[in-house]
Scaffold this active site. Structure first.
Site, PDB file in Angstrom:
ATOM      1  N   SER A 276      21.683 -12.039  42.633  1.00 44.08           N
ATOM      2  CA  SER A 276      23.074 -11.741  42.959  1.00 44.08           C
ATOM      3  C   SER A 276      23.667 -12.673  44.009  1.00 44.08           C
ATOM      4  O   SER A 276      24.883 -12.820  44.073  1.00 44.08           O
ATOM      5  CB  SER A 276      23.185 -10.306  43.463  1.00 44.08           C
ATOM      6  OG  SER A 276      22.368 -10.123  44.596  1.00 44.08           O
TER       7      SER A 276
ATOM      8  N   HIS B 193      25.973  -8.475  50.782  1.00 49.25           N
ATOM      9  CA  HIS B 193      26.153  -9.655  49.941  1.00 49.25           C
ATOM     10  C   HIS B 193      27.298 -10.513  50.483  1.00 49.25           C
ATOM     11  O   HIS B 193      28.196  -9.996  51.151  1.00 49.25           O
ATOM     12  CB  HIS B 193      26.436  -9.243  48.488  1.00 49.25           C
ATOM     13  CG  HIS B 193      25.211  -8.854  47.740  1.00 49.25           C
ATOM     14  ND1 HIS B 193      24.655  -7.602  47.811  1.00 49.25           N
ATOM     15  CD2 HIS B 193      24.413  -9.568  46.907  1.00 49.25           C
ATOM     16  CE1 HIS B 193      23.572  -7.551  47.064  1.00 49.25           C
ATOM     17  NE2 HIS B 193      23.398  -8.734  46.499  1.00 49.25           N
TER      18      HIS B 193
HETATM   19  C1  LIG Z   1      11.218  -9.491  53.809  1.00 42.95           C
HETATM   20  C2  LIG Z   1      12.319  -8.834  53.032  1.00 42.95           C
HETATM   21  C3  LIG Z   1      13.243  -8.138  53.940  1.00 42.95           C
HETATM   22  C4  LIG Z   1      14.512  -7.746  53.251  1.00 42.95           C
HETATM   23  C5  LIG Z   1      15.610  -7.662  54.255  1.00 42.95           C
HETATM   24  C6  LIG Z   1      16.170  -9.019  54.566  1.00 42.95           C
HETATM   25  C7  LIG Z   1      16.942  -9.456  53.444  1.00 42.95           C
HETATM   26  C8  LIG Z   1      17.483 -10.835  53.579  1.00 42.95           C
HETATM   27  C9  LIG Z   1      17.528 -11.486  52.255  1.00 42.95           C
HETATM   28  C10 LIG Z   1      18.350 -10.761  51.270  1.00 42.95           C
HETATM   29  C11 LIG Z   1      17.878 -11.019  49.891  1.00 42.95           C
HETATM   30  C12 LIG Z   1      18.701 -10.284  48.914  1.00 42.95           C
HETATM   31  C13 LIG Z   1      18.409 -10.673  47.508  1.00 42.95           C
HETATM   32  C14 LIG Z   1      18.972  -9.667  46.584  1.00 42.95           C
HETATM   33  C15 LIG Z   1      19.952 -10.208  45.634  1.00 42.95           C
HETATM   34  C16 LIG Z   1      20.321  -9.189  44.577  1.00 42.95           C
HETATM   35  O1  LIG Z   1      20.208  -9.424  43.408  1.00 42.95           O
HETATM   36  O2  LIG Z   1      20.751  -7.976  45.051  1.00 42.95           O
HETATM   37  C17 LIG Z   1      21.004  -6.941  44.203  1.00 42.95           C
HETATM   38  C18 LIG Z   1      22.280  -6.749  43.730  1.00 42.95           C
HETATM   39  C19 LIG Z   1      22.561  -5.699  42.905  1.00 42.95           C
HETATM   40  C20 LIG Z   1      21.530  -4.818  42.553  1.00 42.95           C
HETATM   41  N1  LIG Z   1      21.791  -3.782  41.712  1.00 42.95           N
HETATM   42  O3  LIG Z   1      20.882  -3.004  41.385  1.00 42.95           O
HETATM   43  O4  LIG Z   1      22.967  -3.589  41.278  1.00 42.95           O
HETATM   44  C21 LIG Z   1      20.250  -5.009  43.042  1.00 42.95           C
HETATM   45  C22 LIG Z   1      20.002  -6.080  43.867  1.00 42.95           C
END
Ligand SMILES: CCCCCCCCCCCCCCCC(=O)Oc1ccc([N+](=O)[O-])cc1
Length: 269
Positions: free
Chosen positions: A45, A250
């Site tokens: 995403s 996001h």
């Molecule tokens: C070590 C992991 C710790 C997590 C917390 C820190 C996060 C920082 C990085 C964020 C990474 C986010 C990637 C996610 C991207 C993504 O596809 O998000 C989604 C968007 C939408 C949905 N959904 O289900 O609709 C699910 C997930």
């Protein structure tokens, strides 16, 4: 009948000029014209542009007209562009997206790994649980990032390289979510925010290392988000917990441009 010398000379001069123009044009083309980019945008995403609006008819994948891959394609005239990044994608989903990469692909961008690491569950746990519960959940995610994710990333990056050996492969990371201490008076504690930021840093380290090991370029977006994170004074590149819930944590349209597109252009033009 003999052609008068003067006319002969003129003809040769004209021919010479014509050839000269042709040679110069060829040299000019060789010097400046570049083959149009054949670009495939893979990932989750953060690459599809969830949170940035204008999703057209892309359904649950939520591919935004404001997402960095679309901005890059728009800015590079003649680009052949396949936008297949999709909301919620994990490494296993990106393996399927790779079907769109061919031997004529010249540029691939990808963001993946955050969902494998449990991004949504980490954020849910940190929103509803105690500080210690949040720290524990982030630590579990970091262990996964350090021990399991590297192999999954190697598999994705090497499969892309195998299908398009001469393509430029660009891996884009994830931002830190929070400025700590920041200007937010409500919401998560600074302890939780610091823990979540450390999860982001763990992801960046592993993404960077696996990209380097697979001949890919890593674009670290954390610097570009600095001063624009949640609880910063500008606070304009990321949605906090919001409605619709999928937009939470996001990039906004401004974040896709300033936090992703600009660093991408700095990295590859
Ligand atoms: C070590 C992991 C710790 C997590 C917390 C820190 C996060 C920082 C990085 C964020 C990474 C986010 C990637 C996610 C991207 C993504 O596809 O998000 C989604 C968007 C939408 C949905 N959904 O289900 O609709 C699910 C997930």
């Amino acid at each position: 009948m003999a052609v008068p010398a003067r006319i002969k000379a003129l003809s040769f001069t004209r021919l010479g000029a014509a050839l000269g123009v042709a040679v110069l044009a060829t040299l000019g083309l060789a010097g400046t014209a570049q083959a149009a980019t054949n670009y495939v945008a893979l990932g989750d995403s953060y690459s599809s542009g969830v949170g940035a609006g204008s999703y057209g008819n892309s359904g649950d994948c939520m591919r935004s007209a404001n997402a960095y891959p679309q901005l890059w394609a728009n800015a590079h005239a003649g680009t052949t562009f396949k936008f297949v990044a999709c909301s919620g994608a994990r490494t296993g989903d990106v393996l399927n997206q790779i079907a769109n990469v061919t031997s004529s692909t010249t540029l691939v961008t990808v963001s993946v790994g955050g969902n494998d690491a449990g991004f949504a569950d980490v954020m849910t746990t940190c929103t509803t649980g105690s500080d210690q519960t949040c720290i524990n959940r982030v630590n579990t995610a970091k262990t996964y990032v350090n021990n399991t994710l590297p192999g999954l990333l190697d598999n994705v990056y090497s499969k892309i390289k195998a299908k398009a050996p001469s393509a430029k492969l660009v891996v884009l990371g994830y931002p830190r979510f929070y400025t700590v201490p920041g200007s937010c008076s409500v919401g998560l504690s600074d302890t939780k925010r610091t823990a979540i930021n450390s999860g982001s840093d763990a992801l960046a380290s592993v993404l960077s290392a696996r990209a380097a090991a697979n001949g890919a370029k890593f674009v670290d977006v954390r610097p570009a988000f600095t001063g624009h994170n949640i609880c910063s004074s500008a606070d304009d590149y990321l949605h906090s917990l919001t409605w619709p819930i999928v937009n939470s944590y996001h990039p906004t349209a401004a974040g896709q441009r300033g936090g992703y597109y600009n660093p991408l252009v700095s990295a590859i033009g």
